[in-house]
Design a protein around this motif. Structure first.
Motif, PDB file in Angstrom:
ATOM      1  N   SER A 241     -58.174  42.432 -22.585  1.00 50.93           N
ATOM      2  CA  SER A 241     -59.217  41.475 -22.218  1.00 50.93           C
ATOM      3  C   SER A 241     -60.044  42.032 -21.070  1.00 50.93           C
ATOM      4  O   SER A 241     -59.634  42.955 -20.363  1.00 50.93           O
ATOM      5  N   LYS A 242     -61.213  41.450 -20.883  1.00 48.71           N
ATOM      6  CA  LYS A 242     -62.103  41.830 -19.786  1.00 48.71           C
ATOM      7  C   LYS A 242     -62.300  40.614 -18.885  1.00 48.71           C
ATOM      8  O   LYS A 242     -62.343  39.471 -19.354  1.00 48.71           O
ATOM      9  N   LYS A 243     -62.418  40.869 -17.591  1.00 53.42           N
ATOM     10  CA  LYS A 243     -62.575  39.798 -16.613  1.00 53.42           C
ATOM     11  C   LYS A 243     -64.054  39.555 -16.356  1.00 53.42           C
ATOM     12  O   LYS A 243     -64.795  40.491 -16.023  1.00 53.42           O
ATOM     13  N   ILE A 244     -64.449  38.285 -16.474  1.00 57.10           N
ATOM     14  CA  ILE A 244     -65.860  37.938 -16.354  1.00 57.10           C
ATOM     15  C   ILE A 244     -66.247  37.709 -14.890  1.00 57.10           C
ATOM     16  O   ILE A 244     -67.385  37.955 -14.487  1.00 57.10           O
ATOM     17  N   CYS A 245     -65.321  37.230 -14.097  1.00 58.06           N
ATOM     18  CA  CYS A 245     -65.569  37.057 -12.671  1.00 58.06           C
ATOM     19  C   CYS A 245     -64.252  37.303 -11.931  1.00 58.06           C
ATOM     20  O   CYS A 245     -63.214  37.516 -12.565  1.00 58.06           O
ATOM     21  N   ASN A 246     -64.281  37.259 -10.639  1.00 57.17           N
ATOM     22  CA  ASN A 246     -63.104  37.557  -9.835  1.00 57.17           C
ATOM     23  C   ASN A 246     -62.016  36.504 -10.061  1.00 57.17           C
ATOM     24  O   ASN A 246     -62.203  35.338  -9.681  1.00 57.17           O
ATOM     25  N   PRO A 247     -60.867  36.875 -10.641  1.00 58.54           N
ATOM     26  CA  PRO A 247     -59.810  35.889 -10.909  1.00 58.54           C
ATOM     27  C   PRO A 247     -59.268  35.228  -9.644  1.00 58.54           C
ATOM     28  O   PRO A 247     -58.718  34.122  -9.712  1.00 58.54           O
ATOM     29  N   LYS A 248     -59.425  35.887  -8.482  1.00 61.29           N
ATOM     30  CA  LYS A 248     -58.911  35.299  -7.241  1.00 61.29           C
ATOM     31  C   LYS A 248     -59.593  33.968  -6.925  1.00 61.29           C
ATOM     32  O   LYS A 248     -59.015  33.123  -6.236  1.00 61.29           O
ATOM     33  N   GLU A 249     -60.822  33.802  -7.408  1.00 65.61           N
ATOM     34  CA  GLU A 249     -61.538  32.552  -7.135  1.00 65.61           C
ATOM     35  C   GLU A 249     -60.947  31.373  -7.904  1.00 65.61           C
ATOM     36  O   GLU A 249     -61.298  30.217  -7.644  1.00 65.61           O
ATOM     37  N   LEU A 250     -60.075  31.665  -8.851  1.00 64.94           N
ATOM     38  CA  LEU A 250     -59.441  30.606  -9.645  1.00 64.94           C
ATOM     39  C   LEU A 250     -58.011  30.317  -9.197  1.00 64.94           C
ATOM     40  O   LEU A 250     -57.344  29.469  -9.782  1.00 64.94           O
ATOM     41  N   CYS A 251     -57.543  31.033  -8.175  1.00 62.89           N
ATOM     42  CA  CYS A 251     -56.150  30.867  -7.733  1.00 62.89           C
ATOM     43  C   CYS A 251     -55.843  29.435  -7.296  1.00 62.89           C
ATOM     44  O   CYS A 251     -54.717  28.945  -7.481  1.00 62.89           O
ATOM     45  N   ILE A 252     -56.827  28.758  -6.713  1.00 64.88           N
ATOM     46  CA  ILE A 252     -56.608  27.395  -6.221  1.00 64.88           C
ATOM     47  C   ILE A 252     -56.140  26.463  -7.328  1.00 64.88           C
ATOM     48  O   ILE A 252     -55.306  25.582  -7.116  1.00 64.88           O
ATOM     49  N   PHE A 253     -56.619  26.684  -8.539  1.00 65.50           N
ATOM     50  CA  PHE A 253     -56.248  25.800  -9.647  1.00 65.50           C
ATOM     51  C   PHE A 253     -54.776  26.005 -10.042  1.00 65.50           C
ATOM     52  O   PHE A 253     -54.070  25.043 -10.339  1.00 65.50           O
TER      53      PHE A 253
END
Length: 333
Positions: A49-61
């Motif tokens: 898979s390819k990452k569309i944006c920085n996954p760290k920004e989703l860590c809060i969820f």
């Protein structure tokens, strides 16, 4: 020793299913992403898979989802793909879930408000792959639809006796609730043993936190199995022996280590609970643990996440009962 829960406990339980969706910020790689590069056939290898944006920004969820799972683990027992909760705690749990959901939705709006900017930052931070990222980006409306925090609470009623074929599956799940509960206690105790007690000659009072969690969990679910109440009394007796201040060491530490070894072994725990029902005092059980405690061995089970539980939910001093308190079965056994 057999552990079988009566299906009548359903009248004291509510079931809950947690339904949390978190966008992965990923899309599947496709052959055209690599241009003319020759790739192995699909039967030999599959693309990632390819990452569309920085996954760290989703860590809060993920953090908020973990908070909800921890809440339900501390108050309930795993059941039918979700949890069984004591009915008297449902309002408190519902209110806490509402708070977590509000935090989730706030984080969702913050993320969506800067989603386009986040994608552009990701493109700038990955030079040479701009077209791969840009061509895979999805709309903020799509992302909104992939971020959601919900739950469903419901009451389970057993089918009529006329339909035994339908009720047999539910009967089996309910009968195993006691086994599941003692197994979950074992996981908490094992985690506590490895994190705080193994090889230690003294510990801080923070090390009591997982035991407080076990006490809280069992207190809410004491009606599930007759041997639960004696274990609660055993924990309260142990707490009453610990000084209000200072590090825990010496005989008190050895007692807690022995208690943890007991909690890690569901069969032994049930056996000691039965002995208390039959007249053994919790104080005597702890004395035996103190004299026979073996810290070198113990059953190996998976860990659980109760290490950060606050320890101010039980009075520092709990009176040692001279005899086991009468068991409150709520009319179930």
């Amino acid at each position: 020793m057999t552990i079988t829960t009566n299906i009548k406990v359903l009248k004291c339980l509510m079931a809950i299913r947690l339904d949390v969706n978190i966008w992965s910020a990923r899309k599947k790689l496709i052959p055209s992403d690599f241009g003319a590069t020759e790739l192995p056939p699909e039967k030999l290898a599959s693309l990632g898979s390819k990452k569309i944006c920085n996954p760290k920004e989703l860590c809060i969820f993920g953090t908020l989802k973990s908070r909800a799972i921890s809440l339900l683990d501390k108050n309930g027992v795993r059941f039918l793909g979700g949890w069984a909760l004591p009915e008297q705690k449902v309002e408190e749990i519902q209110n806490t879930l509402l708070e977590i959901a509000a935090d989730f939705n706030d984080a969702k709006e913050l993320f969506l408000n800067r989603y386009d900017e986040s994608v552009q930052e990701w493109i700038r931070n990955n030079p040479g792959w701009e077209s791969l990222i840009a061509s895979s980006a999805v709309s903020s409306d799509y992302v909104r639809s992939r971020l959601d925090f919900n739950w469903q609470m419901f009451k389970i009623m057993p089918p009529s006796k006329k339909n035994e074929a339908v009720s047999s599956g539910l009967q089996g799940e309910v009968e195993n609730l006691g086994v599941t509960l003692f197994g979950e206690v074992a996981k908490i105790a094992t985690d506590s043993w490895h994190n705080s007690f193994a090889g230690k000659d003294n510990v801080t009072r923070k090390a009591l936190a997982p035991l407080r969690s076990v006490h809280r969990k069992l207190s809410g679910l004491s009606f599930i199995e007759p041997r639960v109440s004696p274990v609660i009394t055993l924990l309260e007796t142990a707490f009453s022996k610990i000084p209000a201040k200072g590090r825990i060491r010496g005989a008190n530490l050895i007692m807690l280590q022995g208690l943890l070894c007991l909690l890690r072994d569901p069969s032994a725990l049930v056996e000691h609970g039965q002995k208390i029902i039959e007249g053994n005092t919790p104080d005597k059980v702890l004395q035996n643990l103190l004299s026979n405690q073996d810290t070198a061995h113990g059953p190996q089970v998976e860990s659980a996440s109760f290490a950060n539980e606050q320890i101010d939910d039980l009075p520092e001093s709990v009176a040692i009962p001279a005899q086991p308190a009468p068991l409150n079965s709520l009319g179930l056994w």
